[in-house]
Design a protein around this motif. Sequence first.
Motif, PDB file in Angstrom:
ATOM      1  N   GLN A  45       1.306  -0.511   3.027  1.00  0.00           N
ATOM      2  CA  GLN A  45       1.118  -0.860   1.769  1.00  0.00           C
ATOM      3  C   GLN A  45       0.257  -2.521   1.746  1.00  0.00           C
ATOM      4  O   GLN A  45      -0.179  -3.500   1.453  1.00  0.00           O
ATOM      5  N   LYS A  46       2.075  -3.612   2.018  1.00  0.00           N
ATOM      6  CA  LYS A  46       1.716  -4.829   2.377  1.00  0.00           C
ATOM      7  C   LYS A  46       0.992  -5.614   3.302  1.00  0.00           C
ATOM      8  O   LYS A  46      -0.135  -6.335   2.922  1.00  0.00           O
ATOM      9  N   ALA A  47       0.962  -4.878   4.908  1.00  0.00           N
ATOM     10  CA  ALA A  47      -0.199  -5.527   5.236  1.00  0.00           C
ATOM     11  C   ALA A  47      -1.935  -5.265   5.558  1.00  0.00           C
ATOM     12  O   ALA A  47      -2.584  -5.594   5.156  1.00  0.00           O
ATOM     13  N   ARG A  48      -2.194  -3.831   4.576  1.00  0.00           N
ATOM     14  CA  ARG A  48      -3.639  -3.752   4.112  1.00  0.00           C
ATOM     15  C   ARG A  48      -4.060  -4.832   2.766  1.00  0.00           C
ATOM     16  O   ARG A  48      -5.081  -5.002   3.063  1.00  0.00           O
ATOM     17  N   GLN A  49      -3.187  -5.015   2.580  1.00  0.00           N
ATOM     18  CA  GLN A  49      -3.611  -5.791   0.814  1.00  0.00           C
ATOM     19  C   GLN A  49      -3.130  -7.549   1.302  1.00  0.00           C
ATOM     20  O   GLN A  49      -4.482  -8.228   1.622  1.00  0.00           O
ATOM     21  N   GLU A  50      -3.329  -8.024   2.692  1.00  0.00           N
ATOM     22  CA  GLU A  50      -3.248  -8.827   3.096  1.00  0.00           C
ATOM     23  C   GLU A  50      -3.888  -9.413   4.233  1.00  0.00           C
ATOM     24  O   GLU A  50      -5.388 -10.273   4.873  1.00  0.00           O
ATOM     25  N   LEU A  51      -4.917  -8.066   4.867  1.00  0.00           N
ATOM     26  CA  LEU A  51      -5.673  -7.585   6.385  1.00  0.00           C
ATOM     27  C   LEU A  51      -6.833  -7.537   5.391  1.00  0.00           C
ATOM     28  O   LEU A  51      -7.859  -7.249   6.399  1.00  0.00           O
ATOM     29  N   SER A  52      -6.952  -6.898   4.683  1.00  0.00           N
ATOM     30  CA  SER A  52      -7.835  -5.794   3.668  1.00  0.00           C
ATOM     31  C   SER A  52      -9.299  -7.249   4.737  1.00  0.00           C
ATOM     32  O   SER A  52     -10.330  -5.833   5.407  1.00  0.00           O
ATOM     33  N   ASP A  53      -9.229  -8.333   4.887  1.00  0.00           N
ATOM     34  CA  ASP A  53     -10.919  -8.612   5.101  1.00  0.00           C
ATOM     35  C   ASP A  53     -11.159  -8.713   6.675  1.00  0.00           C
ATOM     36  O   ASP A  53     -11.680  -9.043   6.865  1.00  0.00           O
ATOM     37  N   CYS A  54      -9.696  -8.761   7.397  1.00  0.00           N
ATOM     38  CA  CYS A  54      -9.800  -8.563   8.283  1.00  0.00           C
ATOM     39  C   CYS A  54      -9.982  -7.043   9.489  1.00  0.00           C
ATOM     40  O   CYS A  54      -9.608  -6.724  10.446  1.00  0.00           O
ATOM     41  N   LEU A  55      -9.153  -5.908   8.960  1.00  0.00           N
ATOM     42  CA  LEU A  55      -9.225  -4.925   9.081  1.00  0.00           C
ATOM     43  C   LEU A  55     -10.787  -3.158   9.648  1.00  0.00           C
ATOM     44  O   LEU A  55     -11.266  -3.694   9.038  1.00  0.00           O
ATOM     45  N   SER A  56     -10.847  -3.318  10.121  1.00  0.00           N
ATOM     46  CA  SER A  56     -11.713  -2.601  11.609  1.00  0.00           C
ATOM     47  C   SER A  56     -11.767  -1.200  10.480  1.00  0.00           C
ATOM     48  O   SER A  56     -10.324  -1.007  10.049  1.00  0.00           O
ATOM     49  N   MET A  57     -13.074  -0.639  10.341  1.00  0.00           N
ATOM     50  CA  MET A  57     -12.747   0.738   9.714  1.00  0.00           C
ATOM     51  C   MET A  57     -12.104   2.003  10.996  1.00  0.00           C
ATOM     52  O   MET A  57     -11.375   2.609  10.014  1.00  0.00           O
ATOM     53  N   GLU A  58     -12.058   1.115  11.896  1.00  0.00           N
ATOM     54  CA  GLU A  58     -11.355   2.269  13.218  1.00  0.00           C
ATOM     55  C   GLU A  58      -9.782   2.498  12.815  1.00  0.00           C
ATOM     56  O   GLU A  58      -9.083   2.925  12.471  1.00  0.00           O
ATOM     57  N   GLN A  59      -8.914   0.746  12.663  1.00  0.00           N
ATOM     58  CA  GLN A  59      -7.969   0.777  12.147  1.00  0.00           C
ATOM     59  C   GLN A  59      -7.575   1.203  10.744  1.00  0.00           C
ATOM     60  O   GLN A  59      -6.763   2.375  10.322  1.00  0.00           O
ATOM     61  N   VAL A  60      -8.724   0.998   9.607  1.00  0.00           N
ATOM     62  CA  VAL A  60      -8.381   1.698   8.689  1.00  0.00           C
ATOM     63  C   VAL A  60      -7.724   3.096   8.296  1.00  0.00           C
ATOM     64  O   VAL A  60      -7.478   4.020   7.924  1.00  0.00           O
ATOM     65  N   GLU A  61      -9.331   3.600   8.859  1.00  0.00           N
ATOM     66  CA  GLU A  61      -8.612   5.399   9.418  1.00  0.00           C
ATOM     67  C   GLU A  61      -7.479   6.120   9.921  1.00  0.00           C
ATOM     68  O   GLU A  61      -6.829   6.427   9.596  1.00  0.00           O
ATOM     69  N   VAL A  62      -7.084   5.147  11.245  1.00  0.00           N
ATOM     70  CA  VAL A  62      -6.216   5.443  11.360  1.00  0.00           C
ATOM     71  C   VAL A  62      -4.548   5.313  10.974  1.00  0.00           C
ATOM     72  O   VAL A  62      -3.914   6.371  10.607  1.00  0.00           O
ATOM     73  N   LEU A  63      -4.840   4.028  10.144  1.00  0.00           N
ATOM     74  CA  LEU A  63      -3.072   4.303   8.914  1.00  0.00           C
ATOM     75  C   LEU A  63      -3.523   5.313   8.087  1.00  0.00           C
ATOM     76  O   LEU A  63      -3.326   5.723   7.797  1.00  0.00           O
ATOM     77  N   ASN A  64      -4.815   5.674   7.861  1.00  0.00           N
ATOM     78  CA  ASN A  64      -5.305   6.380   6.674  1.00  0.00           C
ATOM     79  C   ASN A  64      -4.621   7.744   6.727  1.00  0.00           C
ATOM     80  O   ASN A  64      -3.698   8.499   5.647  1.00  0.00           O
ATOM     81  N   ARG A  65      -4.722   7.992   8.061  1.00  0.00           N
ATOM     82  CA  ARG A  65      -4.627   9.333   8.497  1.00  0.00           C
ATOM     83  C   ARG A  65      -3.497   9.596   9.005  1.00  0.00           C
ATOM     84  O   ARG A  65      -2.897  10.444   8.504  1.00  0.00           O
ATOM     85  N   LEU A  66      -2.679   8.168   9.373  1.00  0.00           N
ATOM     86  CA  LEU A  66      -1.712   8.504   9.300  1.00  0.00           C
ATOM     87  C   LEU A  66      -0.678   8.873   8.169  1.00  0.00           C
ATOM     88  O   LEU A  66       0.102   9.301   7.449  1.00  0.00           O
ATOM     89  N   ASP A  67      -0.608   8.220   7.174  1.00  0.00           N
ATOM     90  CA  ASP A  67      -0.523   8.085   5.448  1.00  0.00           C
ATOM     91  C   ASP A  67      -0.698   9.133   4.711  1.00  0.00           C
ATOM     92  O   ASP A  67       0.467   9.759   4.776  1.00  0.00           O
ATOM     93  N   ARG A  68      -1.863  10.041   5.390  1.00  0.00           N
ATOM     94  CA  ARG A  68      -1.671  11.387   4.668  1.00  0.00           C
ATOM     95  C   ARG A  68      -0.850  12.563   5.317  1.00  0.00           C
ATOM     96  O   ARG A  68      -0.249  13.487   4.503  1.00  0.00           O
ATOM     97  N   LYS A  69      -0.851  11.996   6.585  1.00  0.00           N
ATOM     98  CA  LYS A  69       0.320  13.099   7.322  1.00  0.00           C
ATOM     99  C   LYS A  69       1.589  12.778   6.812  1.00  0.00           C
ATOM    100  O   LYS A  69       2.089  14.479   7.019  1.00  0.00           O
ATOM    101  N   LEU A  70       1.698  11.928   6.036  1.00  0.00           N
ATOM    102  CA  LEU A  70       3.187  11.716   5.934  1.00  0.00           C
ATOM    103  C   LEU A  70       2.986  11.916   5.170  1.00  0.00           C
ATOM    104  O   LEU A  70       4.768  13.255   4.274  1.00  0.00           O
ATOM    105  N   LEU A  71       2.687  11.415   4.055  1.00  0.00           N
ATOM    106  CA  LEU A  71       2.724  12.052   2.464  1.00  0.00           C
ATOM    107  C   LEU A  71       2.485  13.943   2.331  1.00  0.00           C
ATOM    108  O   LEU A  71       3.100  14.651   1.803  1.00  0.00           O
ATOM    109  N   THR A  72       1.812  14.517   4.005  1.00  0.00           N
ATOM    110  CA  THR A  72       1.593  15.934   3.610  1.00  0.00           C
ATOM    111  C   THR A  72       3.424  16.849   3.516  1.00  0.00           C
ATOM    112  O   THR A  72       3.783  17.469   2.864  1.00  0.00           O
ATOM    113  N   LEU A  73       3.886  16.056   4.893  1.00  0.00           N
ATOM    114  CA  LEU A  73       5.464  16.024   5.082  1.00  0.00           C
ATOM    115  C   LEU A  73       6.411  16.074   4.254  1.00  0.00           C
ATOM    116  O   LEU A  73       7.192  16.853   3.834  1.00  0.00           O
TER     117      LEU A  73
END
Length: 117
Positions: A45-73
Motif C-alpha cells: 500500500q505504501k509503495a503503491r502510493q509513493e510509486l503511483s506514477d512509476c508502476l507499469s500495468m503489469e506490476q500493478v496487476e501482479v500486486l493486485n492478484r497477490l493482494d486478492r489472493k491473500l484477502l481470500t485467505l
Amino acid sequence: MNRSVQQLQYSLQTLALPVTAQLRLHPCDGCRVEELALAFDRWQQKARQELSDCLSMEQVEVLNRLDRKLLTLSGSRQKPVWSETALRQSSDWRQVRSMAREALTKFNWPLDVPPPM
C-alpha cells in the motif's frame, strides 16, 4: 530505493521463499504465518502510493492478484490457513509463493533470500 519500496521487495522475497526459510525469517510467535501477509499488505500500500506514477500495468496487476489472493485467505473461515501446517501443505500457499516470485520478476528484483531488516 526508499524504505517502503525496500520493504515491499523484502516482503515479496519472503513470500516467495520455501517454507522453511519463511519461518526462519519471522519470530517464533503465534502469528508468524499471518505476519507474512500483513507485511505485504502494509508495504504494498505504501509503495503503491509513493510509486503511483512509476508502476507499469503489469506490476500493478501482479500486486493486485497477490493482494486478492491473500484477502481470500484472510476471509477463509473453513480451514486454518494461518497455521504452519497450512503454510507447508496448502495449495493456496504454494500459489502465493508462485505469485510472489512472479511479482519479483515484474519488478526486476532478485529471488534471493532477503537480508535481515
